[in-house]
Scaffold this motif. Structure first.
Motif, PDB file in Angstrom:
ATOM      1  N   MET A   1       6.057  -4.358   9.352  1.00 37.69           N
ATOM      2  CA  MET A   1       6.002  -3.142   8.492  1.00 37.69           C
ATOM      3  C   MET A   1       5.070  -3.041   7.624  1.00 37.69           C
ATOM      4  SD  MET A   1       9.261  -2.000   6.127  1.00 37.69           S
ATOM      5  CE  MET A   1      10.419  -1.901   7.301  1.00 37.69           C
ATOM      6  N   LYS A   2       4.403  -1.885   7.591  1.00 39.01           N
ATOM      7  CA  LYS A   2       3.144  -1.758   6.520  1.00 39.01           C
ATOM      8  C   LYS A   2       3.804  -1.908   4.874  1.00 39.01           C
ATOM      9  CE  LYS A   2       0.667   1.391   9.429  1.00 39.01           C
ATOM     10  NZ  LYS A   2      -0.064   2.588   9.762  1.00 39.01           N
ATOM     11  N   LEU A   3       2.821  -2.146   4.430  1.00 41.48           N
ATOM     12  CA  LEU A   3       2.926  -2.633   2.861  1.00 41.48           C
ATOM     13  C   LEU A   3       3.668  -1.306   2.295  1.00 41.48           C
ATOM     14  CD1 LEU A   3       0.186  -4.761   1.566  1.00 41.48           C
ATOM     15  CD2 LEU A   3       2.547  -5.507   1.854  1.00 41.48           C
ATOM     16  N   ARG A   4       2.959  -0.149   2.593  1.00 41.26           N
ATOM     17  CA  ARG A   4       3.690   1.105   1.974  1.00 41.26           C
ATOM     18  C   ARG A   4       5.010   1.530   2.462  1.00 41.26           C
ATOM     19  NH1 ARG A   4      -0.636   3.513   5.356  1.00 41.26           N
ATOM     20  NH2 ARG A   4       0.349   4.578   7.300  1.00 41.26           N
ATOM     21  N   ASP A   5       5.519   1.188   3.400  1.00 45.01           N
ATOM     22  CA  ASP A   5       6.705   1.336   3.813  1.00 45.01           C
ATOM     23  C   ASP A   5       7.663   0.264   3.098  1.00 45.01           C
ATOM     24  OD1 ASP A   5       6.026   3.276   5.854  1.00 45.01           O
ATOM     25  OD2 ASP A   5       5.432   1.728   7.356  1.00 45.01           O
ATOM     26  N   GLN A   6       7.337  -0.998   3.240  1.00 49.73           N
ATOM     27  CA  GLN A   6       8.005  -1.741   2.376  1.00 49.73           C
ATOM     28  C   GLN A   6       8.161  -1.378   0.930  1.00 49.73           C
ATOM     29  OE1 GLN A   6       6.985  -6.040   2.808  1.00 49.73           O
ATOM     30  NE2 GLN A   6       5.868  -5.439   4.582  1.00 49.73           N
ATOM     31  N   ALA A   7       7.077  -0.976   0.245  1.00 47.82           N
ATOM     32  CA  ALA A   7       7.218  -0.452  -1.000  1.00 47.82           C
ATOM     33  C   ALA A   7       8.255   0.822  -1.078  1.00 47.82           C
ATOM     34  CB  ALA A   7       5.856   0.144  -1.314  1.00 47.82           C
ATOM     35  N   TYR A   8       8.262   1.658  -0.088  1.00 48.90           N
ATOM     36  CA  TYR A   8       9.273   3.013  -0.128  1.00 48.90           C
ATOM     37  C   TYR A   8      10.551   2.347  -0.135  1.00 48.90           C
ATOM     38  CZ  TYR A   8      11.028   7.384   1.342  1.00 48.90           C
ATOM     39  OH  TYR A   8      11.937   8.653   1.285  1.00 48.90           O
ATOM     40  N   GLN A   9      10.765   1.459   0.688  1.00 51.12           N
ATOM     41  CA  GLN A   9      12.177   0.993   1.011  1.00 51.12           C
ATOM     42  C   GLN A   9      12.476   0.319  -0.469  1.00 51.12           C
ATOM     43  OE1 GLN A   9      12.748  -1.758   4.001  1.00 51.12           O
ATOM     44  NE2 GLN A   9      12.676  -0.063   5.649  1.00 51.12           N
TER      45      GLN A   9
ATOM     46  N   LEU B   1       5.920   0.229 -11.409  1.00 51.95           N
ATOM     47  CA  LEU B   1       6.412   0.416 -10.041  1.00 51.95           C
ATOM     48  C   LEU B   1       6.019  -0.797  -9.473  1.00 51.95           C
ATOM     49  CD1 LEU B   1       5.704   4.080  -8.937  1.00 51.95           C
ATOM     50  CD2 LEU B   1       7.925   3.057  -9.213  1.00 51.95           C
ATOM     51  N   VAL B   2       4.829  -1.255  -9.776  1.00 46.45           N
ATOM     52  CA  VAL B   2       4.481  -2.922  -9.289  1.00 46.45           C
ATOM     53  C   VAL B   2       5.697  -3.850  -9.786  1.00 46.45           C
ATOM     54  CG1 VAL B   2       2.895  -4.689  -9.393  1.00 46.45           C
ATOM     55  CG2 VAL B   2       1.905  -2.149  -9.121  1.00 46.45           C
ATOM     56  N   ALA B   3       5.984  -3.682 -10.948  1.00 48.91           N
ATOM     57  CA  ALA B   3       6.905  -4.726 -11.564  1.00 48.91           C
ATOM     58  C   ALA B   3       8.255  -4.656 -10.789  1.00 48.91           C
ATOM     59  CB  ALA B   3       6.950  -4.632 -12.832  1.00 48.91           C
ATOM     60  N   ILE B   4       8.700  -3.311 -10.651  1.00 52.83           N
ATOM     61  CA  ILE B   4      10.092  -2.897 -10.156  1.00 52.83           C
ATOM     62  C   ILE B   4      10.169  -3.502  -8.672  1.00 52.83           C
ATOM     63  CG2 ILE B   4      11.480  -1.294  -9.557  1.00 52.83           C
ATOM     64  CD1 ILE B   4      10.565   0.118 -12.012  1.00 52.83           C
ATOM     65  N   THR B   5       9.118  -2.855  -7.929  1.00 49.10           N
ATOM     66  CA  THR B   5       9.000  -3.311  -6.427  1.00 49.10           C
ATOM     67  C   THR B   5       8.729  -4.573  -6.096  1.00 49.10           C
ATOM     68  OG1 THR B   5       6.925  -2.311  -6.074  1.00 49.10           O
ATOM     69  CG2 THR B   5       8.833  -0.718  -5.972  1.00 49.10           C
ATOM     70  N   GLY B   6       7.875  -5.353  -6.873  1.00 53.32           N
ATOM     71  CA  GLY B   6       7.107  -6.590  -6.521  1.00 53.32           C
ATOM     72  C   GLY B   6       6.038  -6.511  -5.447  1.00 53.32           C
ATOM     73  N   MET B   7       5.447  -4.866  -5.205  1.00 52.53           N
ATOM     74  CA  MET B   7       4.456  -4.666  -4.270  1.00 52.53           C
ATOM     75  C   MET B   7       3.110  -4.628  -5.104  1.00 52.53           C
ATOM     76  SD  MET B   7       6.258  -4.833  -1.629  1.00 52.53           S
ATOM     77  CE  MET B   7       4.956  -4.303  -0.436  1.00 52.53           C
TER      78      MET B   7
ATOM     79  N   ILE C   1       1.376   0.701  -3.971  1.00 53.82           N
ATOM     80  CA  ILE C   1       1.956   1.663  -4.972  1.00 53.82           C
ATOM     81  C   ILE C   1       1.283   2.936  -4.966  1.00 53.82           C
ATOM     82  CG2 ILE C   1       2.686   2.041  -7.104  1.00 53.82           C
ATOM     83  CD1 ILE C   1       4.559   0.274  -5.711  1.00 53.82           C
ATOM     84  N   ARG C   2       0.088   2.770  -4.790  1.00 56.00           N
ATOM     85  CA  ARG C   2      -0.974   4.212  -4.891  1.00 56.00           C
ATOM     86  C   ARG C   2      -0.946   4.625  -3.375  1.00 56.00           C
ATOM     87  NH1 ARG C   2      -6.170   1.171  -7.504  1.00 56.00           N
ATOM     88  NH2 ARG C   2      -5.568   1.553  -9.804  1.00 56.00           N
ATOM     89  N   GLU C   3      -0.529   4.045  -2.491  1.00 55.85           N
ATOM     90  CA  GLU C   3      -0.217   4.850  -1.172  1.00 55.85           C
ATOM     91  C   GLU C   3       1.024   5.244  -1.068  1.00 55.85           C
ATOM     92  OE1 GLU C   3      -1.041   2.396   2.185  1.00 55.85           O
ATOM     93  OE2 GLU C   3      -2.996   2.138   1.887  1.00 55.85           O
TER      94      GLU C   3
END
Length: 248
Positions: free
Chosen positions: A1-9, A31-37, A42-44
């Motif tokens: 799974m792409k990083l942007r898809d993981q970030a969305y989840q 958002l970086v802190a909340i998602t850990g991504m 996050i920009r994507e």
């Protein structure tokens, strides 16, 4: 799974878990802190969240998570009606009997368990059963575009439930019973009946979210109020006519 898809989840999970609040202002760093991504993911992610209506950019203030307001409630439930009425009609025509049996058994099991006491675990099971019926009907269309739109809208519906109509102990049995009526309509193989049943169910959920009382409650209120409002008016006219020496 792409990083942007993981970030969305992770974003949507945080939203539904209330780690991210409806109406909250967030920065990319938050958002970086909340998602850990990573920041790049996050920009994507942001354009997708904007396209899905889950965040919006407010000039001079930053990014705001979707707010639960009257407009969101009306729009989200209207989309549900458009999608699910058609899906229910098709499902009634094409679904195998085994699917009706499975859905009916799942709801009956929740109702039976509720008779012994409604626990947080049972509420979670009832919510999953609720979501599962609707998703099953929509996915049976075998239309990826519709299913994708439905999934995004479901996130907004979940936000609305958290703020207004979250499934709680008092609603578990009534909602399961409403769903059994839908299953019965589906089982009839009558597309119009199936569409009407699911439409009535969705409209009732929308009205709960908007704070609109059910039709019977509105009718009872009218019956209680109308006679009191009518009597003084009639008495006043009769008295006035008597003082003037009769009606004109």
């Amino acid at each position: 799974m792409k990083l942007r898809d993981q970030a969305y989840q992770r974003f949507t999970h945080g939203l539904l878990a209330r780690e991210i609040r409806a109406g909250q202002f967030v920065s990319q760093r938050e958002l970086v802190a909340i998602t850990g991504m990573p920041l790049g993911a996050i920009r994507e992610l942001i354009p997708r969240l904007e396209a899905d209506g889950l965040i919006r950019t407010v000039p001079q203030r930053g990014m705001q998570v979707a707010q639960v307001d009257v407009a969101l409630i009306r729009n989200a439930f209207e989309l549900r009606l458009i999608i699910e009425r058609e899906a229910a009609a098709r499902f009634a025509e094409n679904a195998p009997v085994a699917e009706f049996d499975r859905l009916e058994a799942a709801h009956a099991a929740v109702i039976a368990a509720a008779a012994k006491g409604v626990t947080p675990a049972l509420i979670a099971k009832a919510q999953a059963t609720d979501d599962g019926l609707h998703a099953t009907i929509v996915d049976a269309l075998r239309n990826e575009i519709v299913s994708s739109a439905y999934r995004v809208n479901s996130i907004k519906i979940r936000l609305i439930r958290q703020a207004q109509t979250r499934l709680d102990a008092d609603l578990v049995v009534p909602v399961m019973q409403e769903h059994l009526k839908i299953v019965a309509a589906l089982r009839s193989r009558d597309p119009a009946r199936a569409a009407a049943a699911i439409g009535e169910h969705i409209e009732a959920a929308r009205n709960r979210a908007l704070g609109v009382p059910p039709p019977q409650a509105r009718a009872d209120a009218t019956v209680r109020v109308a006679p009191r409002a009518a009597r003084p008016k009639t008495t006043h006219r009769a008295s006035a006519r008597g003082n003037r020496g009769g009606a004109r």
